[in-house]
Motif scaffolding. Structure first.
Motif, PDB file in Angstrom:
ATOM      1  N   GLY A 181      11.428   2.796   3.467  1.00  0.00           N
ATOM      2  CA  GLY A 181      10.069   2.872   3.561  1.00  0.00           C
ATOM      3  C   GLY A 181       9.661   4.513   4.260  1.00  0.00           C
ATOM      4  O   GLY A 181      10.680   5.040   4.134  1.00  0.00           O
ATOM      5  N   CYS A 182       8.390   4.614   4.532  1.00  0.00           N
ATOM      6  CA  CYS A 182       8.043   5.997   4.904  1.00  0.00           C
ATOM      7  C   CYS A 182       8.456   6.192   6.423  1.00  0.00           C
ATOM      8  O   CYS A 182       9.013   5.244   7.023  1.00  0.00           O
ATOM      9  N   ALA A 183       8.580   7.523   6.849  1.00  0.00           N
ATOM     10  CA  ALA A 183       9.199   7.782   8.330  1.00  0.00           C
ATOM     11  C   ALA A 183       8.408   6.962   9.236  1.00  0.00           C
ATOM     12  O   ALA A 183       9.075   6.398  10.160  1.00  0.00           O
ATOM     13  N   LEU A 194       0.659  -1.033  -0.003  1.00  0.00           N
ATOM     14  CA  LEU A 194       0.206   0.128  -0.050  1.00  0.00           C
ATOM     15  C   LEU A 194       0.925   1.190   0.031  1.00  0.00           C
ATOM     16  O   LEU A 194       0.424   2.375  -0.531  1.00  0.00           O
ATOM     17  N   CYS A 195       1.786   1.231   0.691  1.00  0.00           N
ATOM     18  CA  CYS A 195       2.814   2.255   0.847  1.00  0.00           C
ATOM     19  C   CYS A 195       4.347   2.212   0.249  1.00  0.00           C
ATOM     20  O   CYS A 195       4.949   3.046  -0.321  1.00  0.00           O
ATOM     21  N   GLY A 196       4.374   1.060   0.006  1.00  0.00           N
ATOM     22  CA  GLY A 196       5.858   0.685  -0.659  1.00  0.00           C
ATOM     23  C   GLY A 196       7.011   0.127   0.551  1.00  0.00           C
ATOM     24  O   GLY A 196       8.135   0.244   0.182  1.00  0.00           O
ATOM     25  N   ASP A 197       6.672   0.315   1.969  1.00  0.00           N
ATOM     26  CA  ASP A 197       7.724  -0.246   2.866  1.00  0.00           C
ATOM     27  C   ASP A 197       8.037  -1.537   2.803  1.00  0.00           C
ATOM     28  O   ASP A 197       7.241  -2.430   2.576  1.00  0.00           O
ATOM     29  N   GLU A 198       9.376  -1.685   2.840  1.00  0.00           N
ATOM     30  CA  GLU A 198       9.882  -3.000   2.758  1.00  0.00           C
ATOM     31  C   GLU A 198      11.032  -3.032   3.983  1.00  0.00           C
ATOM     32  O   GLU A 198      11.808  -2.093   4.108  1.00  0.00           O
TER      33      GLU A 198
HETATM   34 ZN    ZN Z   1       4.577   3.472   5.045  1.00  0.00          ZN
END
Ligand code: ZN
Length: 147
Positions: free
Chosen positions: A63-65, A38-42
């Motif tokens: 990933g995101c913060a 959904l966000c691309g966090d790996e």
């Molecule tokens: Zn994320």
């Protein structure tokens, strides 16, 4: 924004920018990858367990913060916990993400993420590392994805 909220925000930004335990663990007993499409966090989680106690947890990834900060805070929180305490902490964290009341003392620093509960789209960013942790402890071969 209240002072406490601002302090929480600072801590998340700090851990997002300079995550703790952000490295490989050569003597890991458990290694698991997790993905939040959904966000691309790996992330790849490395864990060393001895006698049912989590000795060390490290991770690498992108990933995101929120996802990086949560994983960083989680690696700090898990050190020295038994595997059943680690699972209980996951339950507490999950309750926090649902916006429920939780034992703040047991959650420790992780409570700074309480605000994420207000942003349903980001909850998966914050829980990815926990799902990965659980799969790692179970030694599950199934891929970890939040979808
Ligand atoms: Zn994320």
């Amino acid at each position: 924004m209240s002072e406490l909220r601002e302090l929480y925000q600072q801590l998340i930004i700090d851990h997002g920018r300079s995550p703790r335990n952000f490295k490989q663990l050569p003597d890991a007993t458990h290694i698991k990858e997790g993905y939040n499409p959904l966000c691309g966090d790996e992330l790849t989680l490395y864990l060393r367990e001895e006698g049912g106690v989590v000795q060390e947890v490290c991770f690498e990834g992108e990933g995101c913060a929120i996802s990086i900060a949560t994983t960083s805070l989680m690696t700090e929180a898990l050190r020295g916990k038994t595997t059943s305490e680690a699972k209980a902490l996951f339950e507490d964290f999950h309750q926090l993400m649902m916006g429920h009341e939780v034992d703040e003392e047991r959650l420790g620093k992780l409570r700074v993420l309480a605000g994420v509960a207000e942003f349903p789209a980001r909850i998966k960013c914050a829980t990815l590392c926990w799902h990965t942790l659980l799969a790692a402890l179970k030694k599950s071969d199934d891929p970890v994805s939040t979808e």
